[in-house]
Write a protein that holds these residues in place. Structure first.
Motif, PDB file in Angstrom:
ATOM      1  N   UNK A 132       8.526  56.675 -12.605  1.00 30.20           N
ATOM      2  CA  UNK A 132       8.122  57.304 -11.339  1.00 30.20           C
ATOM      3  C   UNK A 132       8.628  56.489 -10.147  1.00 30.20           C
ATOM      4  N   UNK A 133       8.509  55.178 -10.230  1.00 28.33           N
ATOM      5  CA  UNK A 133       8.953  54.307  -9.136  1.00 28.33           C
ATOM      6  C   UNK A 133      10.464  54.394  -8.944  1.00 28.33           C
ATOM      7  N   UNK A 134      11.195  54.453 -10.043  1.00 23.51           N
ATOM      8  CA  UNK A 134      12.656  54.592  -9.959  1.00 23.51           C
ATOM      9  C   UNK A 134      13.021  55.897  -9.247  1.00 23.51           C
ATOM     10  N   UNK A 135      12.303  56.971  -9.598  1.00 18.59           N
ATOM     11  CA  UNK A 135      12.559  58.263  -8.952  1.00 18.59           C
ATOM     12  C   UNK A 135      12.234  58.208  -7.465  1.00 18.59           C
ATOM     13  N   UNK A 136      11.115  57.559  -7.114  1.00 21.05           N
ATOM     14  CA  UNK A 136      10.729  57.454  -5.712  1.00 21.05           C
ATOM     15  C   UNK A 136      11.742  56.630  -4.918  1.00 21.05           C
ATOM     16  N   UNK A 161       1.406  50.197  -7.888  1.00 22.06           N
ATOM     17  CA  UNK A 161       2.601  49.485  -7.438  1.00 22.06           C
ATOM     18  C   UNK A 161       3.401  50.310  -6.441  1.00 22.06           C
ATOM     19  N   UNK A 162       3.485  51.626  -6.641  1.00 28.23           N
ATOM     20  CA  UNK A 162       4.260  52.456  -5.715  1.00 28.23           C
ATOM     21  C   UNK A 162       3.604  52.455  -4.333  1.00 28.23           C
ATOM     22  N   UNK A 163       2.257  52.430  -4.303  1.00 27.64           N
ATOM     23  CA  UNK A 163       1.556  52.357  -3.020  1.00 27.64           C
ATOM     24  C   UNK A 163       1.850  51.022  -2.345  1.00 27.64           C
ATOM     25  N   UNK A 164       1.916  49.964  -3.130  1.00 26.99           N
ATOM     26  CA  UNK A 164       2.264  48.643  -2.594  1.00 26.99           C
ATOM     27  C   UNK A 164       3.673  48.665  -1.999  1.00 26.99           C
TER      28      UNK A 164
END
Length: 407
Positions: free
Chosen positions: A14-18, A153-156
């Protein structure tokens, strides 16, 4: 406060996509750099562009427009919106919040003013100033690193990225100045101006009290309790959600209790969070009495607070602003354990706050019946002094003075 959290495989993906999406979103900003920056252009937004003409940006805009009309300034105010049907003063230019329009207007504005984060991937140029007002004063629910392991982590990453763009954060208390370091992940400069959205609580209480009763066709002497449950959701385990739990307050019993304790005729206002209202979600209520009015579509929360008598919430920071306006405040936290489990430990132990706290209907009614106003006011005064609240109704003037004099 350090930040460490392991990511599972799905969250990593998900983080990679974001990050990939953020890179693509950054490209229009680079393209729009062919256009010049207009120092007198101010771009504003509220609640990720889901909000309308409200919160601190509104009151800063009001002061700017006032000075424009007086010939003291010549600023152009542009407002980014997801819903173009929202009403604004004619002097403000409404702009649909699309990637390209956002990139163009932010890339060509001298000043940005928002109460929530920019979109991940936003790019800022030299000689631009980003002022973050945030959307609360003192807070109950934790934000940022204070959420501990519940802070995804994505929010961070999104928070850290946006804070790197910010030039100044507005402050209305010494407590906020300390909290924002880890709460907003922000290490830059803060300006102790007070909170613009609180100005109405000091300057327009009489007017708003009359206006709100006229707007909803209520008797002039009607008493009003405002119930405003807090926002639930955000980035949870890699997913973005906006939700509200089922409302369990017995509103019919609440009306009876208010009339028994305080006398007079009472009405109930229900106010959902702007991001819930924007999605037109309705809170689930078992019994909806005739004297319950949904005011979720009113853009400005503090205009409502300025015109009512009692404020009830679960974990909303607005209860502190209600206290500033002289309202009686009560906490109804019927899901405290679940909320802490999902969100993280609160900033304050519920029991040490100046607001009587209940965890079920019986407790709420009892707190109202035995309410001691003198004790409440004494506790609030001590709390305000301890947290260094410095609101006085002139925050918007200070902010615009600062903008004008910083050029």
């Amino acid at each position: 406060m350090g930040y460490k959290q392991k990511s599972n495989l799905s969250e990593k993906i998900y983080i990679i996509k974001r990050k990939g999406k953020a890179f693509l979103h950054s490209l229009p900003y680079y393209i729009c750099r062919v256009f010049p920056i207009h120092p007198q252009k101010v771009v504003m937004w509220t609640f990720e562009c889901n909000g309308g003409y409200g919160c601190s940006p509104k009151y800063i805009a009001e002061e700017i427009l006032k000075r424009n009309r007086e010939g003291k300034t010549k600023y152009q105010v542009v407002w980014l919106l997801n819903n173009m049907e929202k009403e604004f003063p004619k002097e403000i230019k409404k702009v649909k919040n699309t990637l390209w329009s956002r990139a163009y207007h932010l890339s060509t504005a001298g000043i940005w003013i928002g109460n929530t984060r920019t979109s991940y991937g936003t790019r800022k140029r030299k000689n631009q100033c980003y002022i973050q007002t945030w959307h609360s004063t003192i807070a109950i629910k934790p934000i940022g690193k204070y959420r501990g392991s519940m802070f995804p982590k994505i929010a961070y990453l999104v928070s850290k990225y946006d804070s790197g763009l910010i030039d100044y954060v507005l402050s209305g208390s010494t407590w906020c100045e300390h909290m924002y370091r880890d709460g907003l992940l922000y290490q830059g400069e803060m300006i102790r101006t007070g909170t613009p959205r609180c100005d109405v609580l000091f300057n327009q209480k009489k007017e708003k009290r009359q206006e709100i009763r006229k707007k909803y066709h209520l008797p002039k002497e009607a008493n009003i309790l405002l119930y405003a449950p807090t926002f639930r959701g955000g980035s949870q385990k890699g997913k973005r959600s906006v939700n509200v739990e089922k409302i369990t307050i017995d509103f019919e019993q609440l009306l009876v209790t208010l009339e028994k304790k305080f006398g007079g005729e009472w009405y109930l206002f229900l106010r959902l969070h702007p991001q819930l209202a924007a999605k037109k979600k309705k809170a689930e209520i078992q019994k909806r009495p005739k004297k319950l009015i949904d005011v979720s579509q009113m853009e400005d929360m503090n205009e409502i607070i300025a015109g009512v008598d009692i404020f009830v919430t679960d974990y909303s920071s607005a209860i502190f602003e209600a206290a500033m306006a002289g309202l009686l405040g009560f906490i109804y936290a019927d899901d405290l354990k679940e909320y802490i489990h999902d969100r993280g430990n609160l900033f304050f132990d519920i029991d040490i706050l100046p607001f009587p706290a209940a965890f079920d209907n019986e407790g709420l009614m009892e707190n109202i019946l035995v309410f001691d106003k003198e004790l409440y006011e004494r506790k609030w005064k001590g709390f305000a002094e301890k947290t260094g609240i410095c609101e006085d109704g002139h925050a918007s003037e200070r902010v615009v003075d600062w903008i004008v004099n910083s050029k």
